[in-house]
Write a protein that holds these residues in place. Sequence first.
Motif, PDB file in Angstrom:
ATOM      1  N   TYR A  15       1.050  -1.349   0.077  1.00  0.00           N
ATOM      2  CA  TYR A  15      -0.322   0.160  -0.033  1.00  0.00           C
ATOM      3  C   TYR A  15       0.732   1.596  -0.058  1.00  0.00           C
ATOM      4  O   TYR A  15       1.568   1.751   0.843  1.00  0.00           O
ATOM      5  N   ILE A  17       0.269   5.670   0.041  1.00  0.00           N
ATOM      6  CA  ILE A  17      -0.525   7.257   0.327  1.00  0.00           C
ATOM      7  C   ILE A  17       0.864   8.233   0.210  1.00  0.00           C
ATOM      8  O   ILE A  17       1.754   7.822   0.964  1.00  0.00           O
ATOM      9  N   SER A  18       0.513   9.045   0.233  1.00  0.00           N
ATOM     10  CA  SER A  18       0.862  10.627   0.437  1.00  0.00           C
ATOM     11  C   SER A  18       0.690  12.013   0.397  1.00  0.00           C
ATOM     12  O   SER A  18      -1.151  12.134   0.334  1.00  0.00           O
ATOM     13  N   LEU A  47       3.694  -0.833   3.985  1.00  0.00           N
ATOM     14  CA  LEU A  47       2.705   0.553   3.530  1.00  0.00           C
ATOM     15  C   LEU A  47       4.143   0.847   3.505  1.00  0.00           C
ATOM     16  O   LEU A  47       5.442   1.215   3.980  1.00  0.00           O
ATOM     17  N   ILE A  49       4.501   5.371   2.793  1.00  0.00           N
ATOM     18  CA  ILE A  49       4.547   6.444   3.112  1.00  0.00           C
ATOM     19  C   ILE A  49       5.000   7.750   2.493  1.00  0.00           C
ATOM     20  O   ILE A  49       6.271   7.426   2.446  1.00  0.00           O
ATOM     21  N   GLY A 218       4.149  11.069  -5.283  1.00  0.00           N
ATOM     22  CA  GLY A 218       3.176  11.801  -5.149  1.00  0.00           C
ATOM     23  C   GLY A 218       3.472  13.404  -5.327  1.00  0.00           C
ATOM     24  O   GLY A 218       3.967  13.514  -6.449  1.00  0.00           O
ATOM     25  N   THR A 236      -0.445   9.464  -5.964  1.00  0.00           N
ATOM     26  CA  THR A 236      -0.662   8.610  -4.954  1.00  0.00           C
ATOM     27  C   THR A 236      -1.996   9.605  -4.706  1.00  0.00           C
ATOM     28  O   THR A 236      -2.935   9.522  -3.930  1.00  0.00           O
ATOM     29  N   TRP A 239      -4.216  13.102   0.651  1.00  0.00           N
ATOM     30  CA  TRP A 239      -4.846  13.140   1.644  1.00  0.00           C
ATOM     31  C   TRP A 239      -5.796  13.709   2.067  1.00  0.00           C
ATOM     32  O   TRP A 239      -5.848  13.594   3.438  1.00  0.00           O
ATOM     33  N   TYR A 243      -8.287  11.093  -0.519  1.00  0.00           N
ATOM     34  CA  TYR A 243      -8.388   9.452  -0.242  1.00  0.00           C
ATOM     35  C   TYR A 243      -7.850   9.284  -0.757  1.00  0.00           C
ATOM     36  O   TYR A 243      -8.236   8.108  -0.590  1.00  0.00           O
ATOM     37  N   ASN A 244      -6.999   9.551  -2.028  1.00  0.00           N
ATOM     38  CA  ASN A 244      -6.081   8.334  -3.006  1.00  0.00           C
ATOM     39  C   ASN A 244      -5.028   7.718  -2.428  1.00  0.00           C
ATOM     40  O   ASN A 244      -3.965   8.110  -1.299  1.00  0.00           O
ATOM     41  N   TYR A 245      -5.377   5.839  -2.979  1.00  0.00           N
ATOM     42  CA  TYR A 245      -4.077   4.966  -2.293  1.00  0.00           C
ATOM     43  C   TYR A 245      -3.496   4.142  -3.715  1.00  0.00           C
ATOM     44  O   TYR A 245      -4.811   3.985  -4.221  1.00  0.00           O
ATOM     45  N   LYS A 257      -9.613   4.467  -4.458  1.00  0.00           N
ATOM     46  CA  LYS A 257      -9.990   5.838  -3.161  1.00  0.00           C
ATOM     47  C   LYS A 257     -10.677   5.619  -2.119  1.00  0.00           C
ATOM     48  O   LYS A 257     -11.573   4.362  -2.009  1.00  0.00           O
TER      49      LYS A 257
END
Length: 260
Positions: A15, A17-18, A47, A49, A218, A236, A239, A243-245, A257
């Motif tokens: 996963y 996210i950024s 995960l 970030i 990101g 990404t 957020w 709220y995408n990932y 999303k």
Amino acid sequence: MRSCGRTKEIGKGHYFISDAHISNNDWHNTNLLLSFFESISNKAKSLFILGDLFELCFRYRQRIPETNRQILKRLKELRATGIPVYYLLGNHDYWVRDFVKNDDELSEFLPTEQTNESDDGILAKTFQIANLDGKKAYVGHGDEIDHSILTVLSRTILRSQSNPFVYCLLHPKLGLAYARWIESVARNLADSMGVVGKFESFAQKKIVREGYDIVILGHTHKPRFQKIGAGYYLNTGNWIDDYNYVVIEDSQPRLEKFKP
């Protein structure tokens, strides 16, 4: 960095996210982020970030904002369950190291050796290259690709050695407002200068010329899923309101999303 393909497989997906830009008392997005972490706790192999998790992590005299602390604690808990967590610092949360280095509860986030590798900790300063389930992946925040004048200026200002001490003289709200103003001007100019296209060109070079299978970035706040030759470029997004990932399962990337 360790190959994520060789870690203990406790879940199905990797996963990413950024760009949450969480600030003090931003409990709405903090709680959504904590809910997301909970939702992947039993299905994540790893995960990532990809930077700008927090907004303006300068060394104010006050303690770490509780919103930031709750997120960092949850990342620590995920790591304790065996999920590898990699936190690549962006241009806005570059100083998060100073938040945690003197905090006994969070100091383990730092690598034991002060390098860009995060094998011995969670934090890393620059991009990482990973082997994800046999796929060669380039993973980074992406601000180093953005050479628009105000973005370079804002990155220089936000990473200046003298800036934390200057910001300490300001009320946190003033410092935060100043940083957000710089970033908004820089982002508007970046959009007009085709930065999103530059990211796509960068990904194409990595995939076509250098043999990467997947490029994940990101920074732009613009979610992207693009097939390039035999590979994929994904961004990404953010957020803050989208709220995408990104998730990679069975070597296949997807842009999703979060819907709690």
